[in-house]
Design an enzyme around this catalytic site. Sequence first.
Site, PDB file in Angstrom:
ATOM      1  N   ARG A  34       0.833  -1.195   0.000  1.00 20.75           N
ATOM      2  CA  ARG A  34       0.000   0.000   0.000  1.00 20.75           C
ATOM      3  C   ARG A  34       0.870   1.247   0.000  1.00 20.75           C
ATOM      4  O   ARG A  34       1.701   1.429   0.887  1.00 20.75           O
ATOM      5  CB  ARG A  34      -0.935   0.007   1.223  1.00 20.75           C
ATOM      6  CG  ARG A  34      -1.934   1.146   1.205  1.00 20.75           C
ATOM      7  CD  ARG A  34      -3.028   0.962   2.224  1.00 20.75           C
ATOM      8  NE  ARG A  34      -2.532   0.931   3.599  1.00 20.75           N
ATOM      9  CZ  ARG A  34      -3.313   0.931   4.661  1.00 20.75           C
ATOM     10  NH1 ARG A  34      -4.618   0.925   4.526  1.00 20.75           N
ATOM     11  NH2 ARG A  34      -2.799   0.892   5.870  1.00 20.75           N
ATOM     12  N   THR A  66      -0.915   7.611  -1.063  1.00 24.08           N
ATOM     13  CA  THR A  66      -2.218   7.530  -1.733  1.00 24.08           C
ATOM     14  C   THR A  66      -3.120   6.446  -1.145  1.00 24.08           C
ATOM     15  O   THR A  66      -4.330   6.443  -1.403  1.00 24.08           O
ATOM     16  CB  THR A  66      -2.038   7.239  -3.220  1.00 24.08           C
ATOM     17  OG1 THR A  66      -1.468   5.919  -3.372  1.00 24.08           O
ATOM     18  CG2 THR A  66      -1.115   8.252  -3.869  1.00 24.08           C
ATOM     19  N   ASP A 123      -1.966  -3.889  12.944  1.00 28.29           N
ATOM     20  CA  ASP A 123      -1.500  -4.430  11.674  1.00 28.29           C
ATOM     21  C   ASP A 123      -1.337  -5.940  11.818  1.00 28.29           C
ATOM     22  O   ASP A 123      -0.486  -6.420  12.566  1.00 28.29           O
ATOM     23  CB  ASP A 123      -0.164  -3.798  11.286  1.00 28.29           C
ATOM     24  CG  ASP A 123       0.309  -4.208   9.909  1.00 28.29           C
ATOM     25  OD1 ASP A 123       0.646  -5.399   9.729  1.00 28.29           O
ATOM     26  OD2 ASP A 123       0.333  -3.340   9.008  1.00 28.29           O
ATOM     27  N   ASP A 133       2.216  -7.366  11.022  1.00 27.26           N
ATOM     28  CA  ASP A 133       3.211  -7.073  12.069  1.00 27.26           C
ATOM     29  C   ASP A 133       2.977  -7.904  13.313  1.00 27.26           C
ATOM     30  O   ASP A 133       3.931  -8.405  13.927  1.00 27.26           O
ATOM     31  CB  ASP A 133       3.160  -5.582  12.417  1.00 27.26           C
ATOM     32  CG  ASP A 133       3.820  -4.701  11.361  1.00 27.26           C
ATOM     33  OD1 ASP A 133       4.587  -5.252  10.538  1.00 27.26           O
ATOM     34  OD2 ASP A 133       3.558  -3.495  11.348  1.00 27.26           O
TER      35      ASP A 133
END
Length: 209
Positions: free
Chosen positions: A104, A108, A200, A203
């Site tokens: 990602r 943006t 996340d 992670d």
Amino acid sequence: MSNLNVVNHPLVQHKLTMMRDKSRSTGGFRRLLGEISLLLAYEVTRDMPLTLETIETPLAPMQAPVLDGKKVVLVSILRAGNGLLDGILQLIPSARVGHIGLYRDPETLEAVEYYFKMPDNMNNRDAIVVDPMLATGHSAALAIDRLKQTNPRSIKFLCLLAAPEGVAHLAKHHPDVPIYTAALDEKLNEHGYIVPGLGDAGDRMYGTR
């Protein structure tokens, strides 16, 4: 959100709560992800097509149901999608596995592809795309765009958590793809993370930051 299927099984919800807890260890998070993915796989495969095959039991021959078509293919959106594979492969050990590498863009929030590898003969296979988080929906939509180029017989999307924004984005771009998830959370924050979420997933699964 007619294409959204929230799996409300008590064990799924219990294990999800344990995963959300920020004090959960990396090993504990990974173990729970494997367990919950097996339970979610049971739901996402509920309507897989069957055909009849002649077999012989110890007592008599019979026509018995087996899965129809070529082996199902699990499509992991790297890297976090791999965390869902182990549990599903326990349920469907003969499944083929494809990978789509996406990251990602931090500015943006758009998904960018860097890897794509699928099994052969996709046109007679049912595909299940797996990624723990359906946040903005950009990665999922791009992954399914690419997957449709291989012409699979059917496509489903399986995730652990979904945000309303991600569900809406995926439904807009791929209204024919049903979404299966353990929970529909409240919203995305300004960084594109699901709230309340669980952080996340990649992670927490791999112990990275």
